[in-house]
Design a protein around this motif. Structure first.
Motif, mmCIF file in Angstrom:
data_model
loop_
_atom_site.group_PDB
_atom_site.id
_atom_site.type_symbol
_atom_site.label_atom_id
_atom_site.label_comp_id
_atom_site.label_asym_id
_atom_site.label_seq_id
_atom_site.Cartn_x
_atom_site.Cartn_y
_atom_site.Cartn_z
ATOM 1 N N PRO A 116 51.602 70.157 4.390
ATOM 2 C CA PRO A 116 51.742 69.003 3.479
ATOM 3 C C PRO A 116 51.721 69.400 2.008
ATOM 4 N N LEU A 117 50.917 70.401 1.656
ATOM 5 C CA LEU A 117 50.823 70.829 0.266
ATOM 6 C C LEU A 117 52.135 71.463 -0.195
ATOM 7 N N VAL A 118 52.691 72.342 0.631
ATOM 8 C CA VAL A 118 53.952 72.999 0.286
ATOM 9 C C VAL A 118 55.085 71.977 0.166
ATOM 10 N N LYS A 119 55.125 71.022 1.088
ATOM 11 C CA LYS A 119 56.179 70.002 1.027
ATOM 12 C C LYS A 119 56.047 69.146 -0.224
ATOM 13 N N ALA A 120 54.815 68.865 -0.621
ATOM 14 C CA ALA A 120 54.600 68.064 -1.825
ATOM 15 C C ALA A 120 55.046 68.800 -3.079
ATOM 16 N N LEU A 121 54.851 70.126 -3.085
ATOM 17 C CA LEU A 121 55.175 70.914 -4.272
ATOM 18 C C LEU A 121 56.635 71.371 -4.305
ATOM 19 N N TYR A 122 57.186 71.740 -3.136
ATOM 20 C CA TYR A 122 58.518 72.355 -3.111
ATOM 21 C C TYR A 122 59.492 71.666 -2.166
ATOM 22 N N GLY A 123 59.133 70.468 -1.716
ATOM 23 C CA GLY A 123 60.066 69.650 -0.952
ATOM 24 C C GLY A 123 60.472 70.244 0.386
ATOM 25 N N LYS A 124 61.689 69.897 0.830
ATOM 26 C CA LYS A 124 62.166 70.321 2.145
ATOM 27 C C LYS A 124 62.321 71.833 2.245
ATOM 28 N N THR A 125 62.719 72.469 1.157
ATOM 29 C CA THR A 125 62.894 73.921 1.188
ATOM 30 C C THR A 125 61.563 74.623 1.434
ATOM 31 N N GLY A 126 60.501 74.156 0.764
ATOM 32 C CA GLY A 126 59.183 74.727 0.979
ATOM 33 C C GLY A 126 58.706 74.526 2.406
ATOM 34 N N GLY A 127 58.900 73.308 2.929
ATOM 35 C CA GLY A 127 58.519 73.034 4.309
ATOM 36 C C GLY A 127 59.306 73.878 5.294
ATOM 37 N N PHE A 128 60.568 74.132 4.964
ATOM 38 C CA PHE A 128 61.437 74.968 5.799
ATOM 39 C C PHE A 128 60.845 76.369 5.945
ATOM 40 N N TYR A 129 60.474 76.984 4.825
ATOM 41 C CA TYR A 129 59.909 78.331 4.868
ATOM 42 C C TYR A 129 58.506 78.340 5.477
ATOM 43 N N CYS A 130 57.753 77.299 5.244
ATOM 44 C CA CYS A 130 56.383 77.239 5.762
ATOM 45 C C CYS A 130 56.361 77.154 7.288
ATOM 46 N N SER A 131 57.428 76.616 7.864
ATOM 47 C CA SER A 131 57.479 76.458 9.318
ATOM 48 C C SER A 131 57.413 77.802 10.040
ATOM 49 N N VAL A 132 58.033 78.837 9.461
ATOM 50 C CA VAL A 132 57.979 80.147 10.103
ATOM 51 C C VAL A 132 56.560 80.712 10.044
ATOM 52 N N VAL A 133 55.816 80.363 8.994
ATOM 53 C CA VAL A 133 54.422 80.812 8.886
ATOM 54 C C VAL A 133 53.597 80.197 10.014
ATOM 55 N N VAL A 134 53.866 78.924 10.323
ATOM 56 C CA VAL A 134 53.155 78.244 11.407
ATOM 57 C C VAL A 134 53.421 78.941 12.737
ATOM 58 N N ALA A 135 54.686 79.297 12.981
ATOM 59 C CA ALA A 135 55.035 79.967 14.238
ATOM 60 C C ALA A 135 54.339 81.322 14.344
ATOM 61 N N LEU A 136 54.384 82.111 13.280
ATOM 62 C CA LEU A 136 53.732 83.428 13.292
ATOM 63 C C LEU A 136 52.223 83.291 13.423
ATOM 64 N N PHE A 137 51.658 82.259 12.795
ATOM 65 C CA PHE A 137 50.223 81.992 12.907
ATOM 66 C C PHE A 137 49.824 81.809 14.372
ATOM 67 N N ASN A 138 50.611 81.052 15.117
ATOM 68 C CA ASN A 138 50.294 80.811 16.524
ATOM 69 C C ASN A 138 50.400 82.082 17.351
ATOM 70 N N ILE A 139 51.417 82.894 17.086
ATOM 71 C CA ILE A 139 51.562 84.157 17.815
ATOM 72 C C ILE A 139 50.385 85.079 17.506
ATOM 73 N N GLU A 140 50.054 85.200 16.224
ATOM 74 C CA GLU A 140 48.947 86.075 15.817
ATOM 75 C C GLU A 140 47.612 85.586 16.363
ATOM 76 N N THR A 141 47.436 84.251 16.412
ATOM 77 C CA THR A 141 46.183 83.677 16.908
ATOM 78 C C THR A 141 45.950 84.030 18.367
ATOM 79 N N TRP A 142 47.019 83.904 19.196
ATOM 80 C CA TRP A 142 46.852 84.096 20.624
ATOM 81 C C TRP A 142 47.105 85.524 21.091
ATOM 82 N N THR A 143 47.300 86.445 20.161
ATOM 83 C CA THR A 143 47.388 87.864 20.504
ATOM 84 C C THR A 143 46.191 88.576 19.875
ATOM 85 N N TYR A 144 46.325 88.958 18.615
ATOM 86 C CA TYR A 144 45.224 89.659 17.952
ATOM 87 C C TYR A 144 43.981 88.783 17.836
ATOM 88 N N GLY A 145 44.163 87.503 17.467
ATOM 89 C CA GLY A 145 43.016 86.611 17.291
ATOM 90 C C GLY A 145 42.205 86.465 18.559
#
Length: 310
Positions: A116-145
Motif C-alpha cells: 500500500p505504501l509503494v502504491k501510494a507513492l509511485y502508483g501502479k508502476t510501484g505496485g507492479f515492481y513490488c509484486s515481484v518482491v512479494v513473490a520472492l518473499f514467499n519463496i524465501e520464507t518457505w525455504t531459508y526461513g
C-alpha cells in the motif's frame, strides 16, 4: 524534500492508526486468537493475491519487464547480504531465540505494509515492481526461513509451500496476464478489485492484535532484539541505498527495493515461531518493537533515500 517527508509520514500514520484499531479490539477481547488467525488467513490467501494480480494486470512494456527483472536481482542479492550479516551479528546462546531474531531481521512486512505504501507513492508502476518482491518473499520464507526456524535447518523443506503459495501463484497469474497483455474477464476483475482494498486494513489489524499480546518490559532487555531491530529497518536499507547509488541504479525500481528493505519485521515471524515451536512471545515482541519504531524510521529513511535514488 519536506513534501516527500510529509507524504510518507501521512501514509505511515494511516497504517499506525489501523494498527491501533487492531490493538484496541484485541485488548477489548473483541478479536480472539482464532479470529486473529482467520483475519490473517483472509489477508494472506485472498486480499494480498488480489493486490498482486491487480498490480501486474497491465499491457506488456519492455521497460517494465526490464525493471521487474532488475527488482528481482536486487532483492535476491540484498537477501544474501542480510543472511550473511545476521549470522555474524545475532549469536544468542539459545538456538530457538536466535532463529527468531535472525528471521525478524531478514524478513520484512512486504505484503501488508510495503504494497500500500509503494502504491501510494509511485502508483501502479510501484505496485507492479513490488509484486515481484512479494513473490520472492514467499519463496524465501518457505525455504531459508523455514530451515532457519526449524532448529538448525533440520526440518524437511516444504518445497510445495515455497512455490505453491498465494504470493507466488498470484504473481504467476499476474505475470502471465502482463506478458500476454491479457485482461481478466470483467466479472473476475470486479471480484479482484473488491478484495484488493482489504489488504491494508486486514494486515494492519493483525499486527495490532499481535502487539496487544507483547510485553515491552521483556523486549527492551534483550540485546538480540535490539540488534535485529537496528539491522532490519535501519542498517540494511542504508547499505542498500549506498550500493544502489554507487552502481548507478535510480528511479522507481531503486525506491521500491529500498522501501521493502526498511519495513519492520514481517508478521509471519510470529506465525513461523508458533509453527516451529520456538519462542512465540519473543517473536511477537520483536515484531511489535520494530513496527512501533517504523513510524519514525520509515519516513526518515524513505525521504533521505529519494535524493540519491531518484
Amino acid at each position: 524534500m519536506a513534501e516527500n517527508f510529509i507524504c510518507v509520514t501521512q501514509q505511515i500514520l494511516l497504517l499506525a492508526a489501523i494498527i491501533l484499531v487492531g490493538f484496541a479490539l484485541s485488548k477489548a477481547n473483541l478479536i480472539s486468537a482464532e479470529g486473529e488467525n482467520a483475519i490473517s488467513a483472509l489477508a494472506m490467501y485472498v486480499a494480498t493475491p488480489a493486490v498482486v494480480i491487480s498490480a501486474l494486470q497491465r499491457p506488456f512494456e519492455a521497460i517494465l519487464w526490464m525493471g521487474l527483472k532488475q527488482t528481482a536481482l536486487i532483492v535476491i542479492l540484498t537477501f544474501a547480504v542480510m543472511v550473511t550479516v545476521t549470522k555474524l551479528t545475532i549469536r544468542h546462546a539459545d538456538i530457538g531465540y536466535r532463529s527468531v531474531m535472525r528471521f525478524a531481521a531478514i524478513f520484512a512486512n512486504v505484503g501488508f505494509m510495503c504494497l500500500p505504501l509503494v502504491k501510494a507513492l509511485y502508483g501502479k508502476t510501484g505496485g507492479f515492481y513490488c509484486s515481484v518482491v512479494v513473490a520472492l518473499f514467499n519463496i524465501e520464507t518457505w525455504t531459508y526461513g523455514y530451515a532457519l526456524m526449524s532448529s538448525v535447518g533440520g526440518g524437511k523443506l516444504p518445497l510445495k509451500k515455497a512455490f505453491l503459495n498465494p504470493g507466488v501463484l498470484s504473481t504467476l497469474v499476474g505475470a502471465l496476464l502482463f506478458l500476454t497483455s491479457t485482461s481478466l474477464p470483467a466479472a473476475v476483475d470486479a471480484v479482484v478489485d473488491a478484495f484488493s482494498p482489504l489488504n491494508t486494513p486486514l494486515g494492519m489489524i493483525v499486527i495490532g492484535c499481535r502487539m496487544a499480546h507483547s510485553d515491552p518490559r521483556i523486549v527492551l532487555k534483550s540485546a538480540a532484539v535490539w540488534i535485529s531491530t537496528i539491522e532490519r529497518p535501519v542498517v540494511f536499507p542504508l547499505l542498500l541505498v549506498l550500493a544502489l547509488h554507487l552502481t548507478g541504479i535510480r528511479g522507481v525500481v531503486a525506491m521500491v527495493a529500498m522501501i521493502t528493505t526498511c519495513a519492520p519485521a514481517a508478521s509471519v515471524t510470529t506465525m513461523m515461531a508458533v509453527f516451529c515451536r520456538h519462542d512465540e512471545a519473543a517473536a511477537a515482541n520483536v515484531v511489535s518493537l520494530q513496527t512501533a519504531l517504523s513510524a519514525l524510521t520509515m519516513p526518515l529513511l524513505i525521504t533521505l533515500g529519494q535524493k540519491p535514488l531518484m
